[in-house]
Design a protein around this motif. Structure first.
Motif, PDB file in Angstrom:
ATOM      1  N   PRO A   4       0.810  -1.221   0.000  1.00 49.10           N
ATOM      2  CA  PRO A   4       0.000   0.000   0.000  1.00 49.10           C
ATOM      3  C   PRO A   4       0.846   1.275   0.000  1.00 49.10           C
ATOM      4  O   PRO A   4       1.928   1.328   0.581  1.00 49.10           O
ATOM      5  CB  PRO A   4      -0.795  -0.095   1.314  1.00 49.10           C
ATOM      6  CG  PRO A   4      -0.102  -1.088   2.155  1.00 49.10           C
ATOM      7  CD  PRO A   4       0.740  -1.942   1.277  1.00 49.10           C
ATOM      8  N   LEU A   5       0.333   2.271  -0.706  1.00 48.41           N
ATOM      9  CA  LEU A   5       0.860   3.632  -0.601  1.00 48.41           C
ATOM     10  C   LEU A   5      -0.305   4.400   0.036  1.00 48.41           C
ATOM     11  O   LEU A   5      -1.093   5.038  -0.646  1.00 48.41           O
ATOM     12  CB  LEU A   5       1.209   4.188  -1.991  1.00 48.41           C
ATOM     13  CG  LEU A   5       1.809   5.592  -2.028  1.00 48.41           C
ATOM     14  CD1 LEU A   5       3.244   5.601  -1.508  1.00 48.41           C
ATOM     15  CD2 LEU A   5       1.785   6.158  -3.444  1.00 48.41           C
TER      16      LEU A   5
ATOM     17  N   ILE B 233      -0.337   4.576   7.840  1.00 49.27           N
ATOM     18  CA  ILE B 233      -0.011   3.184   7.502  1.00 49.27           C
ATOM     19  C   ILE B 233       1.470   3.173   7.169  1.00 49.27           C
ATOM     20  O   ILE B 233       1.956   4.089   6.493  1.00 49.27           O
ATOM     21  CB  ILE B 233      -0.819   2.725   6.265  1.00 49.27           C
ATOM     22  CG1 ILE B 233      -2.306   2.701   6.582  1.00 49.27           C
ATOM     23  CG2 ILE B 233      -0.372   1.349   5.800  1.00 49.27           C
ATOM     24  CD1 ILE B 233      -3.142   2.392   5.366  1.00 49.27           C
ATOM     25  N   ALA B 234       2.184   2.158   7.623  1.00 50.38           N
ATOM     26  CA  ALA B 234       3.616   2.055   7.334  1.00 50.38           C
ATOM     27  C   ALA B 234       3.846   2.102   5.831  1.00 50.38           C
ATOM     28  O   ALA B 234       3.085   1.537   5.046  1.00 50.38           O
ATOM     29  CB  ALA B 234       4.174   0.767   7.916  1.00 50.38           C
ATOM     30  N   GLY B 235       4.920   2.804   5.431  1.00 48.43           N
ATOM     31  CA  GLY B 235       5.247   2.957   4.019  1.00 48.43           C
ATOM     32  C   GLY B 235       6.239   1.914   3.532  1.00 48.43           C
ATOM     33  O   GLY B 235       6.757   1.134   4.329  1.00 48.43           O
TER      34      GLY B 235
ATOM     35  N   ILE C 107       8.303   6.737   4.423  1.00 48.79           N
ATOM     36  CA  ILE C 107       8.253   6.101   5.745  1.00 48.79           C
ATOM     37  C   ILE C 107       6.848   5.625   6.066  1.00 48.79           C
ATOM     38  O   ILE C 107       6.639   4.558   6.616  1.00 48.79           O
ATOM     39  CB  ILE C 107       8.716   7.111   6.823  1.00 48.79           C
ATOM     40  CG1 ILE C 107      10.161   7.526   6.557  1.00 48.79           C
ATOM     41  CG2 ILE C 107       8.572   6.535   8.221  1.00 48.79           C
ATOM     42  CD1 ILE C 107      11.109   6.361   6.395  1.00 48.79           C
ATOM     43  N   ALA C 108       5.868   6.459   5.747  1.00 51.16           N
ATOM     44  CA  ALA C 108       4.480   6.123   6.083  1.00 51.16           C
ATOM     45  C   ALA C 108       3.561   6.956   5.204  1.00 51.16           C
ATOM     46  O   ALA C 108       4.025   7.838   4.473  1.00 51.16           O
ATOM     47  CB  ALA C 108       4.213   6.438   7.555  1.00 51.16           C
TER      48      ALA C 108
ATOM     49  N   GLY D  93      -0.316  12.843   1.287  1.00 55.28           N
ATOM     50  CA  GLY D  93      -0.262  12.167   2.577  1.00 55.28           C
ATOM     51  C   GLY D  93       0.966  11.293   2.770  1.00 55.28           C
ATOM     52  O   GLY D  93       1.179  10.754   3.855  1.00 55.28           O
ATOM     53  N   THR D  94       1.821  11.186   1.748  1.00 62.55           N
ATOM     54  CA  THR D  94       3.054  10.408   1.900  1.00 62.55           C
ATOM     55  C   THR D  94       4.020  11.172   2.799  1.00 62.55           C
ATOM     56  O   THR D  94       4.223  12.363   2.618  1.00 62.55           O
ATOM     57  CB  THR D  94       3.704  10.137   0.531  1.00 62.55           C
ATOM     58  OG1 THR D  94       2.828   9.330  -0.256  1.00 62.55           O
ATOM     59  CG2 THR D  94       5.041   9.409   0.680  1.00 62.55           C
ATOM     60  N   LEU D  95       4.602  10.468   3.773  1.00 58.10           N
ATOM     61  CA  LEU D  95       5.622  11.053   4.640  1.00 58.10           C
ATOM     62  C   LEU D  95       6.982  10.658   4.099  1.00 58.10           C
ATOM     63  O   LEU D  95       7.313   9.480   4.054  1.00 58.10           O
ATOM     64  CB  LEU D  95       5.511  10.477   6.056  1.00 58.10           C
ATOM     65  CG  LEU D  95       4.812  11.299   7.099  1.00 58.10           C
ATOM     66  CD1 LEU D  95       3.335  11.298   6.854  1.00 58.10           C
ATOM     67  CD2 LEU D  95       5.082  10.735   8.480  1.00 58.10           C
ATOM     68  N   GLN D  96       7.779  11.658   3.699  1.00 62.43           N
ATOM     69  CA  GLN D  96       9.115  11.379   3.205  1.00 62.43           C
ATOM     70  C   GLN D  96      10.148  11.707   4.275  1.00 62.43           C
ATOM     71  O   GLN D  96       9.998  12.691   4.999  1.00 62.43           O
ATOM     72  CB  GLN D  96       9.413  12.238   1.979  1.00 62.43           C
ATOM     73  CG  GLN D  96       8.618  11.867   0.735  1.00 62.43           C
ATOM     74  CD  GLN D  96       8.979  12.773  -0.423  1.00 62.43           C
ATOM     75  OE1 GLN D  96       9.002  13.984  -0.295  1.00 62.43           O
ATOM     76  NE2 GLN D  96       9.252  12.182  -1.574  1.00 62.43           N
ATOM     77  N   LEU D  97      11.198  10.883   4.318  1.00 63.38           N
ATOM     78  CA  LEU D  97      12.307  11.136   5.236  1.00 63.38           C
ATOM     79  C   LEU D  97      13.372  11.901   4.466  1.00 63.38           C
ATOM     80  O   LEU D  97      13.967  11.396   3.522  1.00 63.38           O
ATOM     81  CB  LEU D  97      12.887   9.814   5.756  1.00 63.38           C
ATOM     82  CG  LEU D  97      14.071   9.951   6.727  1.00 63.38           C
ATOM     83  CD1 LEU D  97      13.617  10.592   8.043  1.00 63.38           C
ATOM     84  CD2 LEU D  97      14.705   8.591   6.993  1.00 63.38           C
ATOM     85  N   LEU D  98      13.606  13.144   4.886  1.00 66.21           N
ATOM     86  CA  LEU D  98      14.586  13.987   4.201  1.00 66.21           C
ATOM     87  C   LEU D  98      16.000  13.646   4.673  1.00 66.21           C
ATOM     88  O   LEU D  98      16.167  13.056   5.735  1.00 66.21           O
ATOM     89  CB  LEU D  98      14.268  15.463   4.476  1.00 66.21           C
ATOM     90  CG  LEU D  98      12.889  15.932   4.022  1.00 66.21           C
ATOM     91  CD1 LEU D  98      12.655  17.399   4.395  1.00 66.21           C
ATOM     92  CD2 LEU D  98      12.731  15.747   2.512  1.00 66.21           C
ATOM     93  N   PRO D  99      17.024  14.016   3.882  1.00 66.52           N
ATOM     94  CA  PRO D  99      18.407  13.709   4.261  1.00 66.52           C
ATOM     95  C   PRO D  99      18.788  14.207   5.657  1.00 66.52           C
ATOM     96  O   PRO D  99      19.641  13.619   6.306  1.00 66.52           O
ATOM     97  CB  PRO D  99      19.243  14.412   3.188  1.00 66.52           C
ATOM     98  CG  PRO D  99      18.343  14.481   2.010  1.00 66.52           C
ATOM     99  CD  PRO D  99      16.951  14.645   2.554  1.00 66.52           C
ATOM    100  N   ASN D 100      18.142  15.277   6.132  1.00 65.28           N
ATOM    101  CA  ASN D 100      18.506  15.809   7.459  1.00 65.28           C
ATOM    102  C   ASN D 100      17.762  15.103   8.598  1.00 65.28           C
ATOM    103  O   ASN D 100      17.805  15.537   9.736  1.00 65.28           O
ATOM    104  CB  ASN D 100      18.254  17.327   7.524  1.00 65.28           C
ATOM    105  CG  ASN D 100      16.787  17.683   7.350  1.00 65.28           C
ATOM    106  OD1 ASN D 100      15.936  16.803   7.198  1.00 65.28           O
ATOM    107  ND2 ASN D 100      16.489  18.963   7.362  1.00 65.28           N
ATOM    108  N   GLY D 101      17.055  14.016   8.281  1.00 63.11           N
ATOM    109  CA  GLY D 101      16.380  13.246   9.323  1.00 63.11           C
ATOM    110  C   GLY D 101      15.005  13.776   9.704  1.00 63.11           C
ATOM    111  O   GLY D 101      14.319  13.229  10.562  1.00 63.11           O
TER     112      GLY D 101
END
Lengths: 241, 328
Positions: A9-10, B185-187, B266-267, B240-248
């Motif tokens: 899922p996304l 939800i976990a990504g 990430i989620a 709604g996608t959570l992205q992890l940036l290079p700076n954490g």
């Protein structure tokens, strides 16, 4: 199609089919074989089918399906599994062949000289290497119509600029790593700019505003400034949104 | 011209539910940030839920009406005033020629929506009236509103004269559309996070940074670490996608997100909680709660049911009180 694919899922309204985390031409063929199957027979509840280097994402309309099934996600997941099972690994998929004129004159290619010096390739040779390969459009993203194409000859590969430019002109042709691409709109950008095309990669006035499509096979050919100016004149709505 | 922008707000644009079918070409769907509020506004005026509405932030526009109309506000509370008298969200109202709608104070939320019965006359692009600012298409001339813009309603409202606030309101309190516990939800790259960071993510309080807009909300919190060194190959991302940036740090992609991205996913925020997260203001603290796909679907279904019920109730009230103009 082999079951090494991950389907996950996304969020609760999109599904990603992951082919791994590498970029390889044979992987790309698999991605496009499945992409074509999915596009030929899309479920009416699918809003978007987005191919990338090693994945295909399907965005679906969850609300549509709620009256008929308990879990729209599970339903679409099943449909995708079925499509995968009925797709051969490598299929003869039709793809378009597109040729794109590029002017490599220094006025339009601010990074060309520097790259040639760094890579120890003559300018003529650089242009020859860029124009003699056929490139696949792996995916379109970042901007409307920005096609990520690969792969360039290893002798002209170069990483992105340390400091991106705040302004890259629409039509600019660039190189980043093994990829080549064209900026469809004026935009900030970090790719090495080695030329400019007079063709509109994005044209709002057109029924199909984006020139390229995922899976297209692209070749570049060199033109001089006079031909460039002529071609620009023939497209009054070109280059800018 | 039906309405006149006396003063433009900081970010006024017309949006509907978005422009789909073009993401493979890099054209992102845009659309309303808070789709739930957009639908409430439409339902309460008797429109189809996906009719285009005016979305605005604070400072908000000041709008003069040049003809009678049935309208409704939904979403953020900016202390609306109609000719100086207070108006609340989620309660439809009728204006007369000359009425002025203004917004005096930022009380809660980020985005407010204004719907008019019958809808606005707008530019369509590729099947949607949502504004695509990148290419300058859709909505009102493909741009944000400016002072002195004049926009037409599709219909002439012929049902009543004079100003009236109608005596019914939608009550959304039970739906957790305002919340500071945001379910995710976990990504695909959830397992790229170290075990410690996974625990941190679920425990800590995050704050929305002020560098947040329709493209994405930047978050401030303790750095998250990943144990995977490889770069992520670019892939499609979603609202709604959570992205992890290079700076954490994390960024939540919003309605104007780029269609593809190369940062670890990430989620993903569940669709039912998009409204809640969108309405978190810069400086607001909140936390994430990992949930299952089944729970996410259940929550979304509950919202759909609510909107269906509201639709029946609202349409009945409008019909029984003869408030639906004749050419519907």
């Amino acid at each position: 199609m082999k079951q090494e694919l991950r389907i996950e899922p996304l969020g609760d309204q999109a599904i990603v089919i992951q082919f791994g985390n590498t970029i390889r031409p044979e992987l790309s063929l698999k991605v496009y074989a499945l992409y074509h199957t999915l596009c030929r027979n899309p479920h009416p509840g699918w809003l978007d089918i987005i191919p990338a280097y090693a994945s295909i994402t399907i965005v679906f309309d969850a609300r549509r399906s709620y009256n008929q099934v308990d879990s729209p996600y599970k339903m679409h997941h099943g449909i995708i599994r079925h499509a995968i099972a009925h797709t051969q690994d490598i299929q003869q998929t039709e793809h378009r062949k597109i040729t794109i004129p590029v002017c490599y004159d220094s006025d339009y290619a601010p990074d060309l000289k520097g790259l040639c010096q760094k890579l120890k390739v003559g300018e003529e040779e650089f242009i020859q290497l860029h124009t003699s390969s056929s490139y696949t459009v792996y995916m379109i993203g970042f901007l409307p119509g920005f096609a990520y194409m690969g792969s360039v000859n290893p002798r002209i590969e170069s990483p992105r600029l340390d400091k991106p430019r705040t302004h890259v002109a629409a039509g600019s042709v660039g190189i980043a790593g093994f990829q080549t691409g064209i900026y469809p709109l004026d935009s900030p950008g970090g790719w090495n700019i080695i030329g400019r095309t007079p063709l509109a990669m994005f044209d709002l006035a057109k029924e199909e505003p984006v020139l390229l499509r995922p899976g297209d096979e692209v070749n570049f050919y060199a033109i001089d400034k006079f031909v460039f100016d002529d071609m620009i004149k023939q497209q009054p709505t070109a280059l800018h949104a | 011209m039906s309405l006149f922008i006396q003063k433009a707000g900081i970010h006024d644009s017309f949006q509907d539910k978005g422009r789909f079918g073009l993401q493979h070409l890099g054209i992102n769907p845009n659309g309303a940030m808070d789709l739930f509020s957009m639908e409430i506004a439409n339902i309460l005026v008797g429109n189809v839920p996906a009719e285009a509405v005016l979305e605005f932030a604070f400072p908000s526009p000041t709008i003069q009406f040049n003809q009678p109309a049935l309208l409704c506000l939904a979403g953020a509370d900016f202390e609306a005033r109609l000719d100086g008298k207070p108006l609340v969200v989620h309660q439809p109202f009728i204006v007369a020629k000359g009425c002025i709608l203004s917004f005096t104070k930022w009380k809660s939320g980020n985005y407010c929506y204004l719907a008019v019965q019958g809808g606005f006359v707008l530019d369509s692009w590729k099947g949607s009236y949502s504004t695509n600012l990148k290419v300058g298409a859709g909505g009102w001339k493909g741009r944000r509103l400016k002072k002195a813009d004049e926009i037409d309603f599709k219909n002439v409202y012929n049902k009543t004269r004079g100003i009236r606030v109608l005596p019914w309101r939608a009550d959304v309190r039970d739906l957790s559309v305002i919340s500071n516990k945001i379910r995710v939800i976990a990504g695909s790259e959830w397992n790229w996070l170290t075990k410690t960071s996974q625990k941190e993510f679920a425990k800590q309080h995050y704050v929305v940074a002020k560098e947040s807009d329709r493209m994405g909300y930047r978050l401030k919190g303790e750095k998250l670490d990943k144990h995977v060194k490889e770069e992520l190959i670019s892939s499609a991302v979603s609202f709604g996608t959570l992205q992890l940036l290079p700076n954490g740090q994390l960024i939540i992609l919003m309605a104007d997100h780029q269609t593809t991205g190369g940062y670890p996913r990430i989620a993903n925020i569940i669709a039912a909680d998009r409204s809640a997260v969108v309405q978190l203001r810069a400086g607001d603290a909140f936390s994430f709660e990992l949930t299952s796909l089944a729970s996410a679907e259940k929550a979304y279904l509950a919202q759909c049911h609510y909107l269906q019920q509201l639709s029946k109730g609202a349409f009945y009230q409008l019909k029984v009180n003869d408030l639906i103009h004749d050419n519907t």
